[in-house]
Design a protein around this motif. Structure first.
Motif, mmCIF file in Angstrom:
data_model
loop_
_atom_site.group_PDB
_atom_site.id
_atom_site.type_symbol
_atom_site.label_atom_id
_atom_site.label_comp_id
_atom_site.label_asym_id
_atom_site.label_seq_id
_atom_site.Cartn_x
_atom_site.Cartn_y
_atom_site.Cartn_z
ATOM 1 N N GLN A 312 -1.210 -28.369 29.991
ATOM 2 C CA GLN A 312 0.358 -28.331 29.765
ATOM 3 C C GLN A 312 0.146 -28.978 28.783
ATOM 4 O O GLN A 312 1.315 -29.486 28.457
ATOM 5 N N TYR A 678 -1.509 -40.538 34.655
ATOM 6 C CA TYR A 678 -1.882 -39.096 34.815
ATOM 7 C C TYR A 678 -1.558 -39.137 36.594
ATOM 8 O O TYR A 678 -0.866 -39.119 37.736
ATOM 9 N N VAL B 165 0.189 -47.961 27.975
ATOM 10 C CA VAL B 165 1.330 -46.799 27.251
ATOM 11 C C VAL B 165 0.946 -46.389 25.458
ATOM 12 O O VAL B 165 1.881 -47.231 25.126
ATOM 13 N N TRP B 167 1.780 -45.029 23.328
ATOM 14 C CA TRP B 167 2.959 -44.801 22.469
ATOM 15 C C TRP B 167 4.143 -44.659 21.854
ATOM 16 O O TRP B 167 4.969 -44.679 21.506
ATOM 17 N N SER B 232 4.862 -27.870 28.741
ATOM 18 C CA SER B 232 4.158 -28.115 27.751
ATOM 19 C C SER B 232 4.690 -29.822 27.606
ATOM 20 O O SER B 232 6.229 -29.980 27.362
ATOM 21 N N PHE B 233 3.941 -30.924 27.831
ATOM 22 C CA PHE B 233 4.320 -31.871 27.800
ATOM 23 C C PHE B 233 4.109 -33.068 26.898
ATOM 24 O O PHE B 233 3.097 -33.294 26.210
ATOM 25 N N HIS B 234 5.146 -34.390 26.678
ATOM 26 C CA HIS B 234 4.495 -35.650 26.436
ATOM 27 C C HIS B 234 3.558 -36.237 26.162
ATOM 28 O O HIS B 234 3.920 -36.526 28.175
ATOM 29 N N PRO B 235 2.610 -36.647 25.810
ATOM 30 C CA PRO B 235 1.575 -37.651 27.495
ATOM 31 C C PRO B 235 2.397 -38.437 28.024
ATOM 32 O O PRO B 235 1.584 -38.296 29.092
ATOM 33 N N CYS B 236 3.506 -38.924 27.764
ATOM 34 C CA CYS B 236 3.850 -39.705 28.917
ATOM 35 C C CYS B 236 4.603 -39.862 29.573
ATOM 36 O O CYS B 236 4.562 -40.038 30.816
ATOM 37 N N VAL B 237 4.628 -38.118 29.909
ATOM 38 C CA VAL B 237 5.300 -37.564 31.378
ATOM 39 C C VAL B 237 4.091 -37.359 32.343
ATOM 40 O O VAL B 237 2.991 -37.381 32.457
ATOM 41 N N ARG B 238 4.413 -37.465 33.263
ATOM 42 C CA ARG B 238 3.473 -38.071 34.511
ATOM 43 C C ARG B 238 4.161 -37.033 35.255
ATOM 44 O O ARG B 238 4.580 -36.023 35.927
ATOM 45 N N PHE B 239 2.468 -36.260 35.079
ATOM 46 C CA PHE B 239 2.483 -34.496 35.332
ATOM 47 C C PHE B 239 2.490 -34.314 36.661
ATOM 48 O O PHE B 239 2.619 -33.372 36.767
#
Lengths: 1103, 418
Positions: A312, A678, B165, B167, B232-239
């Motif tokens: 992803q 994450y 973080v 970013w 697909s996520f920006h790295p900031c998004v908590r998967f």
């Protein structure tokens, strides 16, 4: 701003530098003389003491560098400013220095001291940048300085500096490859780093310096897998690629015996797979016959599980890296997940699309089913660049099968009308390939192609002819009309390749068109001299064939053509003509060969196979440059083949990290910083993850729920820990620890088959022995005792010996609290006998083996001084651990077990019973312990030196270790007269305590005092084999050295003990609720011990 | 990894070079020029070119070729992705990525490139970190700088690289705290000659513009999150949060960024907002052709379709076009052979029509293929998939931010075959 003006002035591309540059510059106006000497003005500016002037000069110099102009003569002037206070000037000087230092090595040395000073700066960012520039200066003379700087930075407190050190490693390596060995040491050290910041960079260094040292990865494998999601994206790519290679060397091929899986119960899961060559299945089946059923290594699973979310990622390179990892490593049924992500990438920039399509093309040959649902995503738009169109076409062709061919052909039909002729040609080729691979549509395709022969565009026609030729070769007899049609085309078609194809076709099948063929030859003979070489060769060919089949009509023509060819400019054609003449025209001289001329020329030719150019490209690692170019690029690391037998998985086991380690505040803070994002610690994430692992192995259940248990425990511990921060940190650490532990467990569970096998013999022995006479049994006993130390998994027989030994020792040293234990004895009778067989024994065998054990017990007891206390209250199966293997020990093997007897000299020590066996041929002398390296608070009471240990003999010694109530390992050296071995004993938490007898009331009272944060409660599900009181008691007592407390309720089991060093009470309660659900409560003053004990008991009970 | 970078304009001038390891002569670019010559269009230059000693990996963006020189094995996508990041960074810093802006800011460009790669391996590619290191140029700042002699380089060393973080900048402060989200969906479709849909899919992105002080923690939830199929996520998004609860939880970067891009589940039928009737034919006799295009709105969910443009790449033999539109204007460029009809808003009652004749080059055979039509359109306040944002919550900060969500539907690669 001025730099821009400099730019514009120079746009004309004049090679004279600089003259008009400064004239317009308001900032520099009056300062310079009108001396036009090169760069004098700049030098002057650099020498001035105004920062703004220096900056201006540096900007111009950098602009020159950017344009590729030579500014090297300014080096002395620039390098002086390396210590400038102005940060921008400094940065630009660095830029200059890195660019020109290589050319001016001596002068560059002037700057080194500045960086060396920077390396000692208290600010981590300055240390990092000093190292960065220092390592970028490519001057060989400073290699030792760089080496030293890297070494120091590698153990810097700041992870950012360590990251910079990792970056510096390949720089130094390229400067001086002789440093390799030293650099590998640094890499090894940095690989062990636990921060995400460092991980990516150090793996990159590893890949550049020593990709062959796969052994360095073992210990860090699991850590890398777990960190992966939090590493920055570029590092992820490098790590994933490296781990792909690693996994190929360490794990077994998951697809090796897939046919077996498909037939078995897994059918439901694997049924969705289609296309797989039948031969492959047969082959696999043959292999399966030899092989055991495949069980995926939990580490292999770990890798697949942890990389999956990265599909992803927004970074195309990361997605591609995961995709190739799955393609190369995943079981067939799981590879499908990557298709969606790859199709998504095709929306991206056309360059990305190009690379992705190349890889999809390769993948779609092997795993067609994977991309079939996305067929339409590969449809071609007229606006796509040609190279993309051709690749999409390739994929579409690979995906074609009986069911979708009609839609694909309909698409192809639109493509043929495209204005892009290269693309049309590729489409025709694609149709040809579809026709050869799918028999049903061959005629349709052929008809379509024949229609194209009347196309106005010659290129299209030519391409069609070439493809038709190939198709016709498959079944010529049915298509003589097409051949006739093509014969007519010779009048019009000019493309040499097409003409040659037609001629070949006519020659080959001249018997199908007996009337036309000679006529074609006649025409060709006429135009022979004007033809291209390949056409001429085919004319000769045709002539020869006709001569052989129809010499009456064509004899003269052939002669004529041969004569023409004889004087051709091209020697190939002359050669061919000579050769053919000798072969077909019978003369007196002609040899034996001419008899076979017909056979030579008119032999049946095998039909050509139209293959994808992407076939077999997958021997390159996908996503790599080499794969794209289909040629090995420099520095490419081959993707190794799967091993036949998996290497030892235990190499990846890591010693469980300790809580008390890294106690300094500084380090704690750092750790807090890297709290993974994450897999964040928001509570629910932990259990989710462990739930994942449960489904895989089942053995994870205990530790999974334990994880949350330890969390709640630490939350309660607020009183103890100083601040919230610390608590959080601890939680995190604990989590990581439990994770590490879990994986260890997983790996243990990974080889149940082999373990089972090993266990079988003793199991089989049990019943047999029971029926046998006692004397026989005794013999066997002795046998096993002599070899018992060889492996830990000897199980039954060994633990018997152990008990016996222990009883011997106990007999001589009666424990202090005898009376209490006596009463307990009667209560625990059952436990004494029950547990002795290895825990894995099934209930059916239980009866037999336990009776056997009774026998044995009697036997062994009879030869020691019988004392009721000798039977230790908690004599569960005593596990023996290997301390020194006989191979590493050069014949000497040492095993140890926790005998659970109070250590006579010091009640605060845990007694460790060590068994020395000499398996070698020579005697070992002077066995003793030296230089224990202990954590603070730990103590060791050494055993008396063993003077001589003759070959084949076994000696048992007892030594005491005060672990000071922690599970940290005790390290020490074992010396013989020749050698020293470094050994480590790490106690399970259950061994850090000793049983205490209590009454029910006492127990309740103590428990009442140990509530709140000292109480940990966990729900658990009992394992299948762990039902009933007896089983629970057995499991618990074998896990921890506790004694049972009498209890009124049937549903409850209570145990009590105290820690050996501090004597803190440990109280355990297990309440059975329903059939398999139970609740475990541990009360202990020492929180850490409590949490760890909960974990161990949970695991024991849920198995 | 990445050895050197050359920026080349469409005229073939190398206007910037940067080396991260030893210097490589710019003559290596000759191989690139060779390949460029072979390719008919800039898009057709192969992204990877193999030369005897090096490999050239290039991208073409905003009329600039970014040519990187590689010496050893490296995943090509790694380089390509990085080059695009470089281009995006220029865009971010200078407002546009063009030869002129790069030349004007050559020093900043150089400083940026220096920070982005270390020894050819990416070091800092997050825009927020870079902006702390090197401040983007503004008119005001450049004026101030010339007067005071101060610099664009940050005085303080950035701490972003060290934080959890990376970013997000630290110490962000705004007087107006606002967070805007744009849900933009694009329809990719191929429509058959007969008007049937060959393939249609929806690709969406959520772009955010977040200007919030401090360290806000945002949660964005949707009414119908299951619509989003492949994200697909920006790295900031908590998967994990997304996996478990289907909400987007993240600490946002400061400023503009792309939060997620998604693909709408393929099972959902895609509503095609317009219907195109077309008839293009060429005649053998008289070297002429006829063209008749009508665009009708269809399935627009009550919204107006705007910004409709029809582009046709005509065959080479079409010399000129003589057409009459009932709405909008048309333009035929005889050099590039592109016919563009700018319609504007679509009228429900009176569908716009373009009709007339084409004249062909005399003597040339009539073209075999009819050109396909590329449609461009926009629908404001509508996400064609039906995706709806439910709410945005903020944690971690006390103030109340302005929040806003905008929807937009666009045509992506929307093609009508004729």
């Amino acid at each position: 701003m001025s730099s821009s003006s400099a730019f514009n002035d120079d746009k004309g591309g004049s090679s004279s530098i600089g003259e008009p540059e400064y004239g317009h510059d308001p900032a520099s106006g009056g300062i310079f003389s009108s001396d036009y000497k090169r760069h004098d003005d700049l030098k002057e500016m650099l020498d001035s003491n105004k920062d703004s002037l220096k900056l201006e000069a540096m900007k111009r110099i950098v602009a020159m560098i950017a344009r590729g102009k030579n500014a090297s003569d300014l080096f002395p002037a620039v390098v002086k400013n390396v210590a400038c206070k102005n940060i921008e000037v400094k940065k630009l000087v660095y830029v200059y220095l890195v660019r020109y230092a290589e050319e001016q090595q001596d002068l560059a040395l002037l700057s080194i001291s500045t960086f060396q000073r920077g390396l000692k700066d208290p600010n981590q960012l300055i240390r990092a940048s000093a190292l960065r520039v220092l390592s970028s200066i490519r001057v060989t003379i400073i290699v030792p300085i760089m080496m030293l700087a890297i070494r120091e930075a590698a153990s810097d407190m700041s992870p950012y500096v360590r990251k910079t050190a990792a970056h510096a490693i390949p720089k130094l390596y390229s400067l001086d490859p002789d440093q390799k060995d030293q650099l590998i040491e640094v890499i090894e050290k940095l690989l062990a780093d636990k921060t995400t910041l460092v991980a990516g960079s150090v793996v990159m260094a590893f890949e550049e310096v020593c990709p062959e040292r796969i052994d360095l990865i073992h210990k860090n494998y699991r850590k890398l897998c777990n960190l992966l999601i939090d590493v920055e994206e570029w590092g992820q790519v490098v790590i994933i690629n490296m781990l792909t290679r690693y996994a190929r060397t360490q794990f077994l091929n998951p697809n090796a015996n897939e046919s077996l899986l498909e037939e078995g119960t897994e059918k439901a899961f694997y049924g969705s797979d289609e296309d797989e060559g039948k031969e492959e299945k047969v082959e696999a089946a043959a292999l399966v016959a030899k092989r055991k059923p495949y069980v995926m290594d939990p580490d292999h699973r770990l890798l697949l599980r942890n990389t999956k979310p990265l599909l992803q990622s927004r970074n195309a390179a990361v997605v591609m890296a995961v995709a190739q990892l799955y393609f190369h490593l995943a079981p067939k049924a799981e590879v499908g997940v990557i298709a969606k992500a790859l199709v998504r990438l095709m929306r991206s920039h056309s360059e990305v699309q190009y690379v992705v399509l190349q890889n999809v093309a390769t993948m779609s040959i092997k795993r067609r089913g994977m991309f079939e649902p996305y067929l339409k995503s590969f449809y071609i738009r007229s606006t796509d660049p040609t190279q993309i169109k051709v690749l999409k076409l390739e994929v579409l062709t690979n995906l074609a099968n009986e069911t979708n061919i009609s839609t694909i052909l309909r698409e192809f039909q639109t493509y043929i009308k495209s204005m892009d002729k290269d693309f049309v040609a590729a489409t025709i080729q694609a149709i040809g390939r579809c026709a050869t691979s799918i028999g049903e549509v061959r005629d349709t395709c052929l008809n379509g192609l024949v229609q194209l022969l009347s196309n106005r565009d010659e290129l299209v026609v030519a391409e069609s002819v070439v493809v038709i030729k190939k198709l016709l070769q498959m079944q010529p007899e049915r298509h003589s009309d097409i051949i006739k049609h093509m014969a007519k085309l010779t009048d019009n078609i000019q493309v040499p390749m097409a003409r040659a194809s037609i001629l070949w076709l006519i020659g080959e099948y001249c018997e199908h068109i007996p009337k036309i063929a000679p006529d074609v030859l006649r025409k060709m003979a006429k135009s022979f001299t004007n033809e291209e070489d390949i056409v001429k060769l085919q004319v000769l060919n045709l002539a020869a064939k006709l001569y052989l089949t129809n010499s009456k009509q064509t004899k003269l023509l052939t002669q004529y053509v041969l004569n023409l060819a004889k004087y051709d400019q091209n020697y190939d054609i002359r050669d061919r003509a000579r050769f053919i003449r000798q072969l077909i025209v019978p003369t007196d001289k002609s040899g034996a060969l001419s008899k076979y001329a017909k056979k030579l020329f008119l032999a049946l030719k095998p039909a050509p196979v139209l293959e994808s150019p992407f076939k077999d490209r997958d021997h390159f690692q996908l996503g790599s440059l080499s794969h794209l170019l289909n040629a090995k690029a420099g520095g490419y690391q081959e993707l190794p083949d799967w091993p036949e037998v998996a290497p030892d998985p235990s190499v990846r086991n890591v010693e469980v990290p300790e809580w008390t380690k890294c106690s300094s505040r500084e380090k704690r803070k750092e750790k807090k910083v890297e709290k993974p994002f994450y897999s964040d610690s928001e509570g629910e994430s932990g259990p989710t993850e462990s739930a994942d692992s449960d489904s895989d192995t089942g053995s994870g259940t205990g530790s999974g729920s334990e994880e949350s248990g330890s969390e709640s425990g630490s939350e309660e511990s607020e009183g103890e820990s100083e601040s919230d921060k610390e608590e959080e940190e601890e939680k995190h650490k604990r989590k990581s620890k439990s994770r590490a532990k879990k994986s260890t467990q997983e790996s243990e569970g990974s080889e149940p088959s082999s373990e089972d096998e090993r266990k079988k013999p003793p199991k089989g022995k049990g019943p047999k022995a029971a029926s046998d006479s006692e004397s026989e049994e005794e013999e066997e006993e002795e046998e096993s005792s002599s070899e018992s130390s060889e492996s830990e998994s000897e199980g039954e027989s060994e633990s018997d010996t152990d008990t016996r030994m222990k009883q011997k020792t106990c007999a001589s040293k009666p424990p202090p609290r005898q009376p209490k234990k006596e009463t307990e004895m009667s209560l625990l009778d059952l436990d004494d006998f029950e547990p002795t067989p290895s825990p894995q024994v099934t209930p059916v065998n239980n009866f037999v083996s336990s009776s056997l054990v009774t026998d044995l017990e009697g036997l062994s007891l009879s030869d020691s001084a019988l004392s009721p206390a000798a039977v230790s209250p908690a004599s569960g199966p005593v596990k023996s651990y290997e301390l020194l293997h006989r191979i590493t020990g050069e014949g000497l093997s040492v095993s140890y077990c926790f005998s659970r007897q109070p250590f006579s000299h010091d009640p605060h020590m845990v007694s460790v019973q060590m068994q020395f066996t000499n398996n070698g041929d020579t005697e070992a002398r002077n066995l003793r312990i030296q230089e224990p390296k202990l954590q603070s608070g730990m103590r060791i009471a050494e055993f008396p030196e063993i003077d001589v240990l003759p070959p084949g003999e076994t000696v048992t010694m007892v030594m005491g270790i005060d672990f000071s109530d922690s599970t940290q390992a005790a390290n020490f050296q074992l010396c013989t007269h020749t050698r020293k071995f470094f050994l480590t004993i790490q106690p399970p938490v259950g061994e850090l305590m000793m049983p205490v007898f209590m009454t029910e009331n006492e127990f309740k009272k103590e428990q009442g005092q140990l509530t709140g944060m000292n109480e940990i409660t966990e729900k658990l599900t009992l394992g299948e084999t762990c039902q009933g009181d007896a089983a629970i008691v057995q499991r618990v007592t074998s896990t921890a050295s506790l004694s049972r407390v009498p209890c009124g309720s049937e549903m409850e089991c209570r145990f009590a003990g105290k820690t050996v060093t501090s004597g803190s009470l440990v109280l355990v309660t297990i309440v059975t609720r329903e059939q398999l659900v139970a609740q475990l409560t541990v009360n202990c003053e020492k929180m850490l011990i409590g949490t760890m004990l909960v974990k161990d008991i949970l695991q024991a009970l849920s198995q | 990894m990445i050895h050197s970078l050359f920026l080349i304009n469409s005229a073939g001038d190398i206007f910037l070079e940067k080396h991260w390891k030893s210097v490589i002569s710019r003559s290596v670019c000759d191989y690139f020029f060779e390949a460029q010559e072979k390719a008919s269009t800039p898009e057709n230059v192969p992204p990877v070119i193999s030369t005897p000693h090096h490999y050239l990996i290039n991208i073409y963006r905003d009329k600039i070729f970014f040519v990187s020189v590689i010496q050893t094995e490296v995943p090509p996508l790694f380089v390509i992705e990085f080059l695009h990041r470089v281009a995006e960074m220029f865009q971010d810093y200078f407002g546009e990525c063009s030869e002129a802006s790069i030349k004007d800011n050559v020093v900043i460009v150089y400083e940026l490139l220096e920070e982005m790669l270390d020894n050819g391996f990416p070091l800092a590619t997050e825009s927020n970190i870079l902006k702390e290191l090197i401040k983007p140029p503004t008119v005001l700042r450049s004026v101030v700088n010339t007067i005071t002699g101060s610099t664009n380089v940050g005085e303080t060393l950035p701490t972003g690289q060290l934080s959890t973080v990376p970013w997000r900048r630290t110490g962000v402060k705004y007087t107006n705290n606002e967070a805007y989200f744009d849900v933009v969906e694009e329809i990719d479709a191929i429509i058959d000659k007969s008007g049937t849909t060959v393939i249609a899919e929806i690709q969406g992105v959520i772009d955010a513009c977040v200007k919030l002080s401090g360290m806000p923690d945002l949660t964005l939830s949707f009414v119908n999150p299951r619509l989003m199929d492949d994200l697909s996520f920006h790295p900031c998004v908590r998967f994990k949060r997304w996996e478990a609860e289907r909400v987007l939880s993240f600490i946002p970067p400061d400023g503009n960024f792309r939060l997620v891009s998604y693909h709408v589940n393929a099972q959902n039928l895609v509503a095609i907002p317009v219907y195109v009737k077309q008839n293009i034919s060429f005649f053998e006799s008289g070297f002429s052709g006829r063209l008749d295009i009508t665009v009708e709105p269809k399935q627009t969910m009550g919204k107006t379709v705007e910004g409709v443009v029809v582009t046709v790449h005509m065959p080479k033999v079409v010399l000129s076009a003589n057409l009459t539109p009932t709405q909008g204007t048309y333009n035929y460029d005889p050099v590039t052979k592109v016919l563009a009809w700018d319609i504007g808003k679509l009228n429900q009652q009176k569908p716009p029509n373009l009709k007339g004749s084409l004249s062909l080059q005399s003597g040339a055979p009539k073209p075999e293929e009819n050109p396909s039509l590329n449609i461009d359109l926009k629908i404001q306040q509508l996400a064609i998939s039906g995706l709806k944002v439910n709410r945005l919550d903020m944690f971690g900060e006390k103030y109340k931010p302005f929040k806003g969500v905008k929807y937009l539907t666009k045509a992506g690669k929307f093609q009508v075959r004729t």
